[in-house]
Write a protein that holds these residues in place. Structure first.
Motif, PDB file in Angstrom:
ATOM      1  N   THR A   5       4.857  -5.260   6.254  1.00  0.00           N
ATOM      2  CA  THR A   5       3.492  -5.767   6.117  1.00  0.00           C
ATOM      3  C   THR A   5       2.508  -4.856   6.844  1.00  0.00           C
ATOM      4  O   THR A   5       1.414  -4.583   6.337  1.00  0.00           O
ATOM      5  CB  THR A   5       3.398  -7.198   6.677  1.00  0.00           C
ATOM      6  N   ILE A   6       2.902  -4.379   8.021  1.00  0.00           N
ATOM      7  CA  ILE A   6       2.050  -3.448   8.777  1.00  0.00           C
ATOM      8  C   ILE A   6       1.859  -2.156   7.994  1.00  0.00           C
ATOM      9  O   ILE A   6       0.736  -1.659   7.854  1.00  0.00           O
ATOM     10  CB  ILE A   6       2.642  -3.178  10.169  1.00  0.00           C
ATOM     11  N   ILE A   7       2.954  -1.614   7.468  1.00  0.00           N
ATOM     12  CA  ILE A   7       2.867  -0.372   6.690  1.00  0.00           C
ATOM     13  C   ILE A   7       1.990  -0.578   5.463  1.00  0.00           C
ATOM     14  O   ILE A   7       1.134   0.258   5.151  1.00  0.00           O
ATOM     15  CB  ILE A   7       4.273   0.111   6.295  1.00  0.00           C
ATOM     16  N   VAL A  11      -1.471   1.454   4.700  1.00  0.00           N
ATOM     17  CA  VAL A  11      -1.625   2.198   3.446  1.00  0.00           C
ATOM     18  C   VAL A  11      -2.798   1.646   2.647  1.00  0.00           C
ATOM     19  O   VAL A  11      -3.574   2.410   2.068  1.00  0.00           O
ATOM     20  CB  VAL A  11      -0.314   2.149   2.624  1.00  0.00           C
ATOM     21  N   GLY A  12      -2.955   0.347   2.636  1.00  0.00           N
ATOM     22  CA  GLY A  12      -4.082  -0.261   1.936  1.00  0.00           C
ATOM     23  C   GLY A  12      -5.418   0.162   2.512  1.00  0.00           C
ATOM     24  O   GLY A  12      -6.367   0.427   1.773  1.00  0.00           O
ATOM     25  N   ILE A  13      -5.497   0.240   3.826  1.00  0.00           N
ATOM     26  CA  ILE A  13      -6.742   0.681   4.467  1.00  0.00           C
ATOM     27  C   ILE A  13      -7.016   2.140   4.142  1.00  0.00           C
ATOM     28  O   ILE A  13      -8.147   2.529   3.863  1.00  0.00           O
ATOM     29  CB  ILE A  13      -6.663   0.470   5.995  1.00  0.00           C
ATOM     30  N   GLY A  23      -7.097  -5.326   4.466  1.00  0.00           N
ATOM     31  CA  GLY A  23      -6.095  -4.664   5.299  1.00  0.00           C
ATOM     32  C   GLY A  23      -6.305  -4.944   6.777  1.00  0.00           C
ATOM     33  O   GLY A  23      -5.356  -5.209   7.514  1.00  0.00           O
ATOM     34  N   ILE A  24      -7.548  -4.907   7.209  1.00  0.00           N
ATOM     35  CA  ILE A  24      -7.862  -5.192   8.608  1.00  0.00           C
ATOM     36  C   ILE A  24      -7.567  -6.652   8.932  1.00  0.00           C
ATOM     37  O   ILE A  24      -7.069  -6.976  10.011  1.00  0.00           O
ATOM     38  CB  ILE A  24      -9.331  -4.833   8.905  1.00  0.00           C
ATOM     39  N   TYR A  25      -7.840  -7.533   8.000  1.00  0.00           N
ATOM     40  CA  TYR A  25      -7.598  -8.964   8.196  1.00  0.00           C
ATOM     41  C   TYR A  25      -6.102  -9.275   8.245  1.00  0.00           C
ATOM     42  O   TYR A  25      -5.665 -10.176   8.952  1.00  0.00           O
ATOM     43  CB  TYR A  25      -8.271  -9.741   7.055  1.00  0.00           C
ATOM     44  N   VAL A  31       1.322  -7.427  13.687  1.00  0.00           N
ATOM     45  CA  VAL A  31       1.373  -6.581  14.887  1.00  0.00           C
ATOM     46  C   VAL A  31       1.707  -7.427  16.111  1.00  0.00           C
ATOM     47  O   VAL A  31       2.532  -7.038  16.943  1.00  0.00           O
ATOM     48  CB  VAL A  31       0.040  -5.819  15.069  1.00  0.00           C
ATOM     49  N   MET A  32       1.108  -8.609  16.209  1.00  0.00           N
ATOM     50  CA  MET A  32       1.415  -9.493  17.346  1.00  0.00           C
ATOM     51  C   MET A  32       2.866  -9.964  17.304  1.00  0.00           C
ATOM     52  O   MET A  32       3.527 -10.031  18.341  1.00  0.00           O
ATOM     53  CB  MET A  32       0.464 -10.689  17.350  1.00  0.00           C
TER      54      MET A  32
END
Length: 50
Positions: A5-7, A11-13, A23-25, A31-32
């Motif tokens: 999900t992070i990757i 990539v989306g950003i 992507g930021i949302y 990450v947490m």
């Protein structure tokens, strides 16, 4: 799963100009979760040499 999900979010950003906010949302929660799983005294205790 969270690492994927992070990757995907990064990539989306990087590739999408219009969906940057999505992507930021999406990034903070995975990450947490990864940070909580990889840090802490119990994690160090679990992976410590015995």
């Amino acid at each position: 799963m969270q690492v994927l999900t992070i990757i995907s979010g990064v990539v989306g950003i990087a590739t999408s100009g219009t969906e940057v906010w999505h992507g930021i949302y999406t990034l903070p929660l995975p990450v947490m979760i990864v940070a909580l799983l990889w840090t802490g005294a119990r994690t160090r205790e679990f992976f410590a040499e015995r």
